[in-house]
Design a protein around this motif. Sequence first.
Motif, mmCIF file in Angstrom:
data_model
loop_
_atom_site.group_PDB
_atom_site.id
_atom_site.type_symbol
_atom_site.label_atom_id
_atom_site.label_comp_id
_atom_site.label_asym_id
_atom_site.label_seq_id
_atom_site.Cartn_x
_atom_site.Cartn_y
_atom_site.Cartn_z
ATOM 1 N N GLU A 131 -23.543 -14.817 21.666
ATOM 2 C CA GLU A 131 -23.188 -16.239 21.711
ATOM 3 C C GLU A 131 -22.852 -16.766 23.100
ATOM 4 O O GLU A 131 -22.088 -17.734 23.207
ATOM 5 C CB GLU A 131 -22.002 -16.467 20.773
ATOM 6 N N HIS B 209 -24.634 -18.471 13.007
ATOM 7 C CA HIS B 209 -23.461 -17.694 13.436
ATOM 8 C C HIS B 209 -23.243 -17.842 14.940
ATOM 9 O O HIS B 209 -22.130 -18.172 15.385
ATOM 10 C CB HIS B 209 -23.676 -16.226 13.048
ATOM 11 N N HIS C 209 -20.144 -19.918 16.969
ATOM 12 C CA HIS C 209 -19.230 -19.306 17.935
ATOM 13 C C HIS C 209 -18.863 -20.280 19.059
ATOM 14 O O HIS C 209 -17.860 -20.079 19.736
ATOM 15 C CB HIS C 209 -19.870 -18.070 18.573
ATOM 16 N N GLU D 47 -14.766 -13.216 15.015
ATOM 17 C CA GLU D 47 -15.866 -12.716 14.190
ATOM 18 C C GLU D 47 -15.660 -12.984 12.697
ATOM 19 O O GLU D 47 -16.571 -13.438 12.014
ATOM 20 C CB GLU D 47 -16.114 -11.232 14.454
ATOM 21 N N TYR E 195 -15.880 -7.774 10.775
ATOM 22 C CA TYR E 195 -16.750 -8.917 10.470
ATOM 23 C C TYR E 195 -16.611 -9.350 9.006
ATOM 24 O O TYR E 195 -16.205 -10.472 8.711
ATOM 25 C CB TYR E 195 -18.217 -8.557 10.750
#
Length: 881
Positions: free
Chosen positions: A271, A304, A308, A327, A388
């Motif tokens: 990210e 995802h 971030h 996360e 996660y």
Amino acid sequence: MRSETAPAIRLEDYKPPLYRIDTVALNVELVPKATRVTSTFQVERQPDTAAGAPLVLDGDELSLAGIRVNGKTLEETAYTATADRLELVSPPAEPFELTLVTELDPDANTKLMGLYRSSATYCTQCEAEGFRRITYFLDRPDNLSVYTTRLEASKAECPVLLANGNLAEAGDIEGTDRHYAIWHDPHPKPAYLFALVAGDLAEVPDRFTTMSGKDVALNIYVEHGKEGLCDWAMDSLKRSMRWDEEVFGREYDLDVFNIVAVSDFNMGAMENKGLNIFNDKYVLADPETATDQDYANIEAVIAHEYFHNWTGNRITCRDWFQLCLKEGLTVFRDQEFSSDMRSRPAKRIADVRLLKSHQFPEDAGPLAHPVRPRAYHEINNFYTATVYEKGAEVVRMLLTLLGEEAFHKGLDLYFERHDGEATTIEAFLACFEEASSTDLAQFSLWYEQAGTPVVSVETEYDPDRKTFSVSLSQEIPPLAGQKSSKPAVIPLRFGLIGPNGEDMETGSVEGAEVNGDVLVLDRAHQDVVFKNVAAAPVLSLLRGFSAPVRLNQPLQSKDLLFLAAQDRDPFNRWQAVQTLAMQDLVRLAGLVRDGVDGVPSEDVIGVLASVLDETQLDEALRAQALTLPSEADIAQEIGKDVNPDAIHAAREMLRRAVATRLGPSLLPFISGHSSGGSYSPDAQAAGKRSLANRCLHYYAASGADDAADLVWSRFSSADNMTDRLAALTLLVQDHMPREEEALTAYRQRHSGSSLAMDKWFMTQAMAPGDQTLERVKALMSDPSYDAGNPNRVRSLLQSFATGNPTQFARADGAGFELVAESALEIDKRNPQVASRLLTSFRSWRALDPQRSSLAESALLRVSACENLSRDSRDIVDRTLQ
Ligand code: B3K
Ligand code: ZN
């Protein structure tokens, strides 16, 4: 001789940095074997630091080629520099400028951390500690700096020059064949979010207008010729940006958002601020080379990494122990996004399946750790399913306990209060406490205690008093290294289902806090009494899998069959079918192991067979209900003395019995759902294909004369990868007559696509049968195999080790041997890939004595190896503990 293990890094030892570096200017002169990085830092002593205290910067395999303080070259006695550390003995007391020159060889960087080359493209990976392989730095997430990056390279070799932030300037360097670009990122960030890319890449451009009307340039960069494979990724990006505005009120904050796809990458994607770098597996797709699952993964990973930008980048972690802060929360957000884009129940089932198959065994074995670990030797080994996936479940429980409104109020407060900071789990929870006026002290145990709680339930209905008593208890099974656990706060979503299949209304409830349909279990033992219950109900508990626990609810078969048919909660309907199948599979596996004949239960065959007729459930859900628990799931349920051959045989037995029962009734589902030449990756079309292929999987085992021909014809006439791969998998994994022919045809068709070839390797690695081991060995010398490419290694060796239990855990130990030897080879080149492969041994103690002793020997051989990387040493030591 064994390498020494360095002392662990501990959460309790956290100290803020003595100095801060607020501004970073990098000048990177890119040359294949001799890249020069000149870094200029503005350094400031912190108020509590004594003047003259040494400044220590992190390095990793670096060589220092120059050092200046305030423009003046530093005397040799004023500093010490080794490959992994630079110390300024007595730096200036006042803010000063430090300039360092380091020289790098990106071509020689096989660890794929820091600056390396993938094909000919220069790229970086800095999380967790890769920036220190580029220059000496305060490489810790709580040092936030504003970066300006100047890149310079050959125009012909690297027409594209990218770094974080917005482009400030670009031009040619007169009199040379080189050019430069200067990128400026105004948002202070930790070094792990730094990135640069330089290469000859094609650009796929688009635009997005944010909710406040800001125009953002979007670009995806890929190898030339792959431009046509980016449509889905770009579409997913735009949908993610809009969704984050609508659902979380989060807007994008730079003029440009760049994504680069590379083929050599240690994980899924990264990210980096404004410059996400992706494993090309999570960008490139067309119906010819990508499956429906690939499309869903791309959508989720693009989202995802984009999410971030707020949860991770604008608000980052104080230290690596807080990794779940970014996360867990970001996984929760991407799961919610996919649920909104697709079928919510189908997504929930898929996520829970993943949690149970990956996180539960981790949490029950030697690699167990809390969602927020307290100590580590190598942080890269903590990017785990626990951090996660369990981390995401903890956030989901907050939502369940507090309700939508308070949950969003808490998150808004978090965004407002901590924007621009590196923070902690405590600060995160404090926002929810404040927004909801709830004390979350006990809830925070979810971050502290490893292990999966077991919730046990007993019920009793009293027809005279019209009461329904539920006795609940919770316990975390004892784990190595963890003192006895304290009771957690467990939200249990529930329903009392009456004889007519409807949820019943009840009177008051005693013994537990109940909010709507959520009952809160927060003591070791709780007796709950529902009053005014008109008839004996069936308790549907843990609806939607409202907490990451194992449920020990001794339901009779008739109640499970009732739930499988009646529960209005689709998750629990699916769960009831799974539980019935699991119970029977465990029984059958035991019989096979003991050499006793057994047959699958008629009830279980019946319930599975009847799923096809449940037309009120969508196709994706029916396909999921028809998917038997995996061999690894069954092994986990059995828990000890595991014999993978017996499990495999039991599972095949049940598959054949269901297939025989269904027979020709499967055919309309198979032929009726082909894409007919107009493939669409949307959830509904994908659901139809998954049901069709699930039916094909059963038909292949039905004993029908035309089964082999049907599978072959599905393979050879498929117009999309989903159907082609499903048929190929059957041909190879069932060892059907035209297996070899199919593999050759597939290879010919897809030799130009490494992503499609990964599937070819994977399918063969996962085939049961003694011959697979030799085949895997032969494939390791195949011209298309590349031991330096992480995707290829994962497709062959990781798939073998984690997706082929009978062959990995062969009774002669040859499977363990192959994986251990390969991990040792890979470790010399890429420790992260090797240590990940070694985690496949984590459940070795649950195997039967013969197998577990063979696994232990293989692990001991790895452990005895001199010069094992820190990554692999850490995994092996903990696994053997
Ligand atoms: N943050 C990265 C993972 C980095 C892994 C470092 N070993 C990808 C992600 O979770 O989005
Ligand atoms: Zn992430």
